[in-house]
Design a protein around this motif. Structure first.
Motif, PDB file in Angstrom:
ATOM      1  N   MET A 153      -7.184   4.329  -0.989  1.00  0.00           N
ATOM      2  CA  MET A 153      -6.747   3.594   0.192  1.00  0.00           C
ATOM      3  C   MET A 153      -5.592   4.355   0.842  1.00  0.00           C
ATOM      4  SD  MET A 153      -4.901  -0.160   0.480  1.00  0.00           S
ATOM      5  CE  MET A 153      -6.056  -0.962  -0.566  1.00  0.00           C
ATOM      6  N   THR A 154      -5.688   4.588   2.119  1.00  0.00           N
ATOM      7  CA  THR A 154      -4.643   5.279   2.864  1.00  0.00           C
ATOM      8  C   THR A 154      -3.478   4.325   3.107  1.00  0.00           C
ATOM      9  OG1 THR A 154      -6.309   6.629   3.950  1.00  0.00           O
ATOM     10  CG2 THR A 154      -4.142   6.536   4.980  1.00  0.00           C
ATOM     11  N   PHE A 155      -2.247   4.832   2.898  1.00  0.00           N
ATOM     12  CA  PHE A 155      -1.050   4.022   3.098  1.00  0.00           C
ATOM     13  C   PHE A 155      -0.715   3.922   4.578  1.00  0.00           C
ATOM     14  CE2 PHE A 155       3.622   4.023   3.701  1.00  0.00           C
ATOM     15  CZ  PHE A 155       3.849   2.719   3.314  1.00  0.00           C
ATOM     16  N   ASP A 156      -0.415   2.707   5.008  1.00  0.00           N
ATOM     17  CA  ASP A 156       0.014   2.442   6.374  1.00  0.00           C
ATOM     18  C   ASP A 156       1.315   1.657   6.315  1.00  0.00           C
ATOM     19  OD1 ASP A 156       0.391   1.760   9.019  1.00  0.00           O
ATOM     20  OD2 ASP A 156      -1.426   0.553   9.177  1.00  0.00           O
ATOM     21  N   PRO A 157       2.444   2.242   6.774  1.00  0.00           N
ATOM     22  CA  PRO A 157       3.718   1.517   6.737  1.00  0.00           C
ATOM     23  C   PRO A 157       3.661   0.146   7.421  1.00  0.00           C
ATOM     24  CG  PRO A 157       4.118   3.806   7.287  1.00  0.00           C
ATOM     25  CD  PRO A 157       2.618   3.598   7.290  1.00  0.00           C
ATOM     26  N   ALA A 158       2.783  -0.022   8.385  1.00  0.00           N
ATOM     27  CA  ALA A 158       2.657  -1.306   9.082  1.00  0.00           C
ATOM     28  C   ALA A 158       2.156  -2.409   8.159  1.00  0.00           C
ATOM     29  CB  ALA A 158       1.743  -1.162  10.292  1.00  0.00           C
ATOM     30  N   SER A 159       1.611  -2.038   6.996  1.00  0.00           N
ATOM     31  CA  SER A 159       1.124  -3.041   6.041  1.00  0.00           C
ATOM     32  C   SER A 159       2.257  -3.676   5.235  1.00  0.00           C
ATOM     33  CB  SER A 159       0.121  -2.403   5.078  1.00  0.00           C
ATOM     34  OG  SER A 159       0.775  -1.495   4.194  1.00  0.00           O
ATOM     35  N   LEU A 160       3.475  -3.156   5.395  1.00  0.00           N
ATOM     36  CA  LEU A 160       4.627  -3.698   4.671  1.00  0.00           C
ATOM     37  C   LEU A 160       5.201  -4.904   5.397  1.00  0.00           C
ATOM     38  CD1 LEU A 160       6.362  -0.311   3.791  1.00  0.00           C
ATOM     39  CD2 LEU A 160       4.912  -1.720   2.310  1.00  0.00           C
ATOM     40  N   GLN A 161       5.973  -5.687   4.676  1.00  0.00           N
ATOM     41  CA  GLN A 161       6.602  -6.885   5.237  1.00  0.00           C
ATOM     42  C   GLN A 161       8.048  -6.555   5.622  1.00  0.00           C
ATOM     43  OE1 GLN A 161       4.873  -9.860   5.703  1.00  0.00           O
ATOM     44  NE2 GLN A 161       3.186  -8.538   5.089  1.00  0.00           N
ATOM     45  N   PHE A 162       8.271  -6.246   6.876  1.00  0.00           N
ATOM     46  CA  PHE A 162       9.599  -5.924   7.380  1.00  0.00           C
ATOM     47  C   PHE A 162      10.322  -7.202   7.813  1.00  0.00           C
ATOM     48  CE2 PHE A 162       7.064  -2.120   7.947  1.00  0.00           C
ATOM     49  CZ  PHE A 162       7.909  -1.124   7.481  1.00  0.00           C
ATOM     50  N   ASN A 163      11.656  -7.183   7.792  1.00  0.00           N
ATOM     51  CA  ASN A 163      12.411  -8.344   8.254  1.00  0.00           C
ATOM     52  C   ASN A 163      12.403  -8.395   9.780  1.00  0.00           C
ATOM     53  OD1 ASN A 163      14.416  -6.571   9.165  1.00  0.00           O
ATOM     54  ND2 ASN A 163      15.872  -7.077   7.543  1.00  0.00           N
ATOM     55  N   GLU A 164      13.111  -9.369  10.336  1.00  0.00           N
ATOM     56  CA  GLU A 164      13.116  -9.564  11.792  1.00  0.00           C
ATOM     57  C   GLU A 164      13.706  -8.372  12.543  1.00  0.00           C
ATOM     58  OE1 GLU A 164      16.653 -10.987   9.811  1.00  0.00           O
ATOM     59  OE2 GLU A 164      14.615 -11.683   9.578  1.00  0.00           O
ATOM     60  N   ALA A 165      14.483  -7.533  11.859  1.00  0.00           N
ATOM     61  CA  ALA A 165      15.052  -6.334  12.476  1.00  0.00           C
ATOM     62  C   ALA A 165      14.140  -5.118  12.300  1.00  0.00           C
ATOM     63  CB  ALA A 165      16.429  -6.044  11.883  1.00  0.00           C
ATOM     64  N   GLY A 166      12.980  -5.328  11.665  1.00  0.00           N
ATOM     65  CA  GLY A 166      12.052  -4.231  11.456  1.00  0.00           C
ATOM     66  C   GLY A 166      12.430  -3.342  10.282  1.00  0.00           C
ATOM     67  N   LEU A 167      13.164  -3.918   9.319  1.00  0.00           N
ATOM     68  CA  LEU A 167      13.643  -3.147   8.172  1.00  0.00           C
ATOM     69  C   LEU A 167      13.139  -3.734   6.859  1.00  0.00           C
ATOM     70  CD1 LEU A 167      17.350  -2.707   9.322  1.00  0.00           C
ATOM     71  CD2 LEU A 167      15.453  -1.089   9.607  1.00  0.00           C
ATOM     72  N   ILE A 168      13.126  -2.881   5.835  1.00  0.00           N
ATOM     73  CA  ILE A 168      12.728  -3.283   4.496  1.00  0.00           C
ATOM     74  C   ILE A 168      13.759  -2.694   3.527  1.00  0.00           C
ATOM     75  CG2 ILE A 168      11.192  -1.286   4.208  1.00  0.00           C
ATOM     76  CD1 ILE A 168       9.259  -3.140   2.668  1.00  0.00           C
ATOM     77  N   PRO A 169      14.191  -3.467   2.515  1.00  0.00           N
ATOM     78  CA  PRO A 169      15.143  -2.905   1.550  1.00  0.00           C
ATOM     79  C   PRO A 169      14.474  -1.852   0.675  1.00  0.00           C
ATOM     80  CG  PRO A 169      14.552  -5.143   0.921  1.00  0.00           C
ATOM     81  CD  PRO A 169      13.883  -4.869   2.231  1.00  0.00           C
ATOM     82  N   ALA A 170      15.253  -0.814   0.361  1.00  0.00           N
ATOM     83  CA  ALA A 170      14.767   0.270  -0.487  1.00  0.00           C
ATOM     84  C   ALA A 170      15.791   0.525  -1.583  1.00  0.00           C
ATOM     85  CB  ALA A 170      14.544   1.532   0.330  1.00  0.00           C
ATOM     86  N   ILE A 171      15.361   0.399  -2.818  1.00  0.00           N
ATOM     87  CA  ILE A 171      16.222   0.647  -3.968  1.00  0.00           C
ATOM     88  C   ILE A 171      15.984   2.084  -4.413  1.00  0.00           C
ATOM     89  CG2 ILE A 171      16.718  -0.008  -6.357  1.00  0.00           C
ATOM     90  CD1 ILE A 171      15.434  -2.792  -5.554  1.00  0.00           C
TER      91      ILE A 171
ATOM     92  N   ASP B 281       6.667  -3.060  -3.886  1.00  0.00           N
ATOM     93  CA  ASP B 281       6.612  -4.210  -4.797  1.00  0.00           C
ATOM     94  C   ASP B 281       5.409  -5.098  -4.464  1.00  0.00           C
ATOM     95  OD1 ASP B 281       7.505  -5.720  -2.552  1.00  0.00           O
ATOM     96  OD2 ASP B 281       8.732  -6.990  -3.817  1.00  0.00           O
ATOM     97  N   CYS B 282       5.155  -6.055  -5.326  1.00  0.00           N
ATOM     98  CA  CYS B 282       3.951  -6.885  -5.233  1.00  0.00           C
ATOM     99  C   CYS B 282       3.867  -7.700  -3.941  1.00  0.00           C
ATOM    100  CB  CYS B 282       3.847  -7.806  -6.451  1.00  0.00           C
ATOM    101  SG  CYS B 282       5.278  -8.889  -6.662  1.00  0.00           S
ATOM    102  N   ASP B 283       5.002  -8.063  -3.370  1.00  0.00           N
ATOM    103  CA  ASP B 283       5.004  -8.826  -2.117  1.00  0.00           C
ATOM    104  C   ASP B 283       5.030  -7.928  -0.884  1.00  0.00           C
ATOM    105  OD1 ASP B 283       5.015 -11.339  -3.404  1.00  0.00           O
ATOM    106  OD2 ASP B 283       7.190 -11.238  -3.657  1.00  0.00           O
ATOM    107  N   ARG B 284       5.112  -6.616  -1.115  1.00  0.00           N
ATOM    108  CA  ARG B 284       5.160  -5.619  -0.048  1.00  0.00           C
ATOM    109  C   ARG B 284       6.378  -5.793   0.846  1.00  0.00           C
ATOM    110  NH1 ARG B 284       0.552  -2.786  -0.508  1.00  0.00           N
ATOM    111  NH2 ARG B 284       0.761  -1.695   1.478  1.00  0.00           N
ATOM    112  N   ASP B 285       7.479  -6.349   0.269  1.00  0.00           N
ATOM    113  CA  ASP B 285       8.687  -6.563   1.063  1.00  0.00           C
ATOM    114  C   ASP B 285       9.912  -5.834   0.513  1.00  0.00           C
ATOM    115  OD1 ASP B 285       9.224  -8.129  -1.155  1.00  0.00           O
ATOM    116  OD2 ASP B 285       9.582  -9.974  -0.015  1.00  0.00           O
TER     117      ASP B 285
END
Length: 119
Positions: A1-19, A77-81
């Motif tokens: 499956m090809t990865f698409d960043p749009a498949s992630l769950q971004f917050n209202e600012a269009g950001l996702i936390p990264a550890i 992560d499992c929730d894609r967030d």
């Protein structure tokens, strides 16, 4: 499956936390934010690129300090967030000069500094 960043769950600012985690030691180094574009840039260049909320600009880790993060692997992560970014870290990851941003512990209801800045 090809990865698409749009498949992630971004917050209202269009950001996702990264550890960021050291790939060798498994030490948690820091938490920062990524946008779809910073994810794409990180994957393309191998240099971890975050979105600086304070500067409202892309931030290539180590660009000014020389303490770069070489991308080894990115996980979702499992929730894609939330992302886990496994890195080869050169020098300290924290802007305070410490190896990790998580240098303060809570012991017996007191804050305790767990590590000193790297010389």
């Amino acid at each position: 499956m090809t990865f698409d960043p749009a498949s992630l769950q971004f917050n209202e600012a269009g950001l996702i936390p990264a550890i960021a985690q050291d790939v060798e030691t498994h030490e948690v180094l820091m938490l920062a934010w990524m946008s779809a574009e910073s994810i794409a840039r990180s994957l393309e260049t191998g240099k971890v690129t975050y979105w600086s909320r304070s500067r409202q600009a892309f931030w290539v880790k180590g660009e000014t300090s020389g303490h770069v993060q070489k991308l080894v692997e990115m996980r979702i992560d499992c929730d894609r967030d939330c992302l886990l970014v496994l890195v080869d870290q050169s020098g300290p990851a924290c802007h305070t000069g410490r190896r990790s941003c998580f240098y303060t512990g809570i012991q017996d209801d007191e804050e305790v500094e767990l590590m000193n800045p790297v010389d």
